[in-house]
Motif scaffolding. Sequence first.
Motif, mmCIF file in Angstrom:
data_model
loop_
_atom_site.group_PDB
_atom_site.id
_atom_site.type_symbol
_atom_site.label_atom_id
_atom_site.label_comp_id
_atom_site.label_asym_id
_atom_site.label_seq_id
_atom_site.Cartn_x
_atom_site.Cartn_y
_atom_site.Cartn_z
ATOM 1 N N MET A 89 46.497 27.249 33.116
ATOM 2 C CA MET A 89 45.919 25.953 33.444
ATOM 3 C C MET A 89 46.641 24.814 32.721
ATOM 4 O O MET A 89 46.932 24.909 31.526
ATOM 5 C CB MET A 89 44.430 25.928 33.088
ATOM 6 N N ALA A 90 46.909 23.742 33.446
ATOM 7 C CA ALA A 90 47.589 22.584 32.868
ATOM 8 C C ALA A 90 46.722 21.915 31.812
ATOM 9 O O ALA A 90 45.483 21.988 31.848
ATOM 10 C CB ALA A 90 47.929 21.578 33.967
ATOM 11 N N ILE A 91 47.368 21.254 30.855
ATOM 12 C CA ILE A 91 46.645 20.603 29.760
ATOM 13 C C ILE A 91 45.633 19.594 30.287
ATOM 14 O O ILE A 91 44.487 19.531 29.809
ATOM 15 C CB ILE A 91 47.639 19.914 28.805
ATOM 16 N N LYS A 92 46.010 18.809 31.278
ATOM 17 C CA LYS A 92 45.091 17.804 31.815
ATOM 18 C C LYS A 92 43.870 18.464 32.433
ATOM 19 O O LYS A 92 42.740 17.974 32.262
ATOM 20 C CB LYS A 92 45.815 16.947 32.867
ATOM 21 N N SER A 93 44.051 19.563 33.124
ATOM 22 C CA SER A 93 42.917 20.283 33.712
ATOM 23 C C SER A 93 41.973 20.777 32.627
ATOM 24 O O SER A 93 40.742 20.676 32.755
ATOM 25 C CB SER A 93 43.409 21.463 34.556
ATOM 26 N N LYS A 94 42.539 21.309 31.559
ATOM 27 C CA LYS A 94 41.704 21.788 30.451
ATOM 28 C C LYS A 94 40.924 20.632 29.830
ATOM 29 O O LYS A 94 39.733 20.767 29.506
ATOM 30 C CB LYS A 94 42.570 22.464 29.393
ATOM 31 N N GLU A 95 41.568 19.492 29.666
ATOM 32 C CA GLU A 95 40.888 18.334 29.070
ATOM 33 C C GLU A 95 39.690 17.904 29.907
ATOM 34 O O GLU A 95 38.604 17.644 29.376
ATOM 35 C CB GLU A 95 41.875 17.164 28.927
ATOM 36 N N ILE A 96 39.880 17.843 31.217
ATOM 37 C CA ILE A 96 38.784 17.441 32.097
ATOM 38 C C ILE A 96 37.653 18.456 32.044
ATOM 39 O O ILE A 96 36.470 18.099 31.932
ATOM 40 C CB ILE A 96 39.287 17.275 33.543
ATOM 41 N N PHE A 97 38.000 19.727 32.101
ATOM 42 C CA PHE A 97 36.980 20.768 32.133
ATOM 43 C C PHE A 97 36.191 20.819 30.829
ATOM 44 O O PHE A 97 34.953 20.894 30.835
ATOM 45 C CB PHE A 97 37.625 22.122 32.419
ATOM 46 N N PHE A 98 36.882 20.760 29.697
ATOM 47 C CA PHE A 98 36.179 20.845 28.425
ATOM 48 C C PHE A 98 35.346 19.593 28.157
ATOM 49 O O PHE A 98 34.305 19.662 27.487
ATOM 50 C CB PHE A 98 37.166 21.102 27.291
ATOM 51 N N GLU A 99 35.745 18.460 28.697
ATOM 52 C CA GLU A 99 34.911 17.258 28.579
ATOM 53 C C GLU A 99 33.597 17.441 29.346
ATOM 54 O O GLU A 99 32.538 17.025 28.888
ATOM 55 C CB GLU A 99 35.658 16.035 29.108
ATOM 56 N N ILE A 100 33.678 18.073 30.512
ATOM 57 C CA ILE A 100 32.456 18.370 31.273
ATOM 58 C C ILE A 100 31.552 19.298 30.473
ATOM 59 O O ILE A 100 30.335 19.076 30.370
ATOM 60 C CB ILE A 100 32.822 18.996 32.634
ATOM 61 N N LEU A 101 32.124 20.338 29.868
ATOM 62 C CA LEU A 101 31.324 21.289 29.098
ATOM 63 C C LEU A 101 30.663 20.625 27.894
ATOM 64 O O LEU A 101 29.548 21.002 27.500
ATOM 65 C CB LEU A 101 32.202 22.443 28.615
ATOM 66 N N GLU A 102 31.328 19.647 27.302
ATOM 67 C CA GLU A 102 30.788 18.973 26.120
ATOM 68 C C GLU A 102 29.615 18.060 26.462
ATOM 69 O O GLU A 102 28.723 17.856 25.629
ATOM 70 C CB GLU A 102 31.893 18.158 25.440
ATOM 71 N N ASN A 103 29.597 17.531 27.667
ATOM 72 C CA ASN A 103 28.619 16.492 28.000
ATOM 73 C C ASN A 103 27.495 16.953 28.914
ATOM 74 O O ASN A 103 26.491 16.240 29.065
ATOM 75 C CB ASN A 103 29.332 15.301 28.654
ATOM 76 N N ILE A 104 27.643 18.128 29.521
ATOM 77 C CA ILE A 104 26.654 18.610 30.483
ATOM 78 C C ILE A 104 26.313 20.056 30.158
ATOM 79 O O ILE A 104 27.187 20.842 29.771
ATOM 80 C CB ILE A 104 27.204 18.494 31.922
ATOM 81 N N ASN A 105 25.053 20.403 30.307
ATOM 82 C CA ASN A 105 24.615 21.788 30.131
ATOM 83 C C ASN A 105 25.144 22.616 31.294
ATOM 84 O O ASN A 105 24.687 22.468 32.429
ATOM 85 C CB ASN A 105 23.088 21.843 30.081
ATOM 86 N N CYS A 106 26.107 23.484 31.043
ATOM 87 C CA CYS A 106 26.770 24.248 32.100
ATOM 88 C C CYS A 106 26.425 25.732 31.987
ATOM 89 O O CYS A 106 26.572 26.335 30.925
ATOM 90 C CB CYS A 106 28.287 24.070 32.033
ATOM 91 N N ILE A 107 25.996 26.303 33.094
ATOM 92 C CA ILE A 107 25.595 27.699 33.160
ATOM 93 C C ILE A 107 26.468 28.402 34.192
ATOM 94 O O ILE A 107 26.675 27.892 35.294
ATOM 95 C CB ILE A 107 24.120 27.826 33.561
#
Length: 222
Positions: A89-107
């Motif tokens: 996975m590209a660095i930018k993709s990881k940044e976007i995904f981990f930002e989502i995980l930090e701010n939203i309860n993800c199951i």
Amino acid sequence: MHYKDVFFAEKKFSIFSNGELYWQNKKTLIISDLHFEKGSFLSESNQFIPPFDTIETLRQLTNFINVYSVEKIIFLGDLIHDKLAFQRMAIKSKEIFFEILENINCILTVGNHDNMNFLKDIGLNLTDNIIIDGICFSHYPSIDQRFSVFGHYHPKVKLTANSRRIWTPCFILNKERLLMPSYGYYTGGLSIKSVQIQELFDAQYEIFPLAKEKVYKLEFKK
């Protein structure tokens, strides 16, 4: 964003044209079968397609989150395509995904493509299923709960438009089951007329094709 409201298990949901299922009263977004990095997986197999499916899927998801109030995301399995997906996975993709995980309860209700060794360490809540107000959310259809929302099959339907026949992803639902389309790119699909899907639904159900940023509705009887 175009959508249609549906009632399932006496609860109101909204079906969106990119494959989102939104439960407004719970501020919960449900999406299925993202298959991160399927593009790069195919590229490594000498299938020469642009390996940008993950970033486009995440941008699509981010656009939804920016418009609608989302406090919880339920991923219905197959978040990643293979065990090495995050390594590619590209660095930018990881940044976007981990930002989502930090701010939203993800199951994540774990699917057959998901690699548990990695996913358990990145901030996702992992489970086989989650039951909310009597509705079971899971990768596979529930066998012990009356109301089931699930993915796995990537349903698609053939439509006729301007004398052309096209395949498009779709939702399928009856009174007790709601089958989600795949949210990822390059994920293909299984015809709604396939034996595997027909066995899941009774004589009458509704189909919601997703085409050109619009949700349609069809009623189907066997």
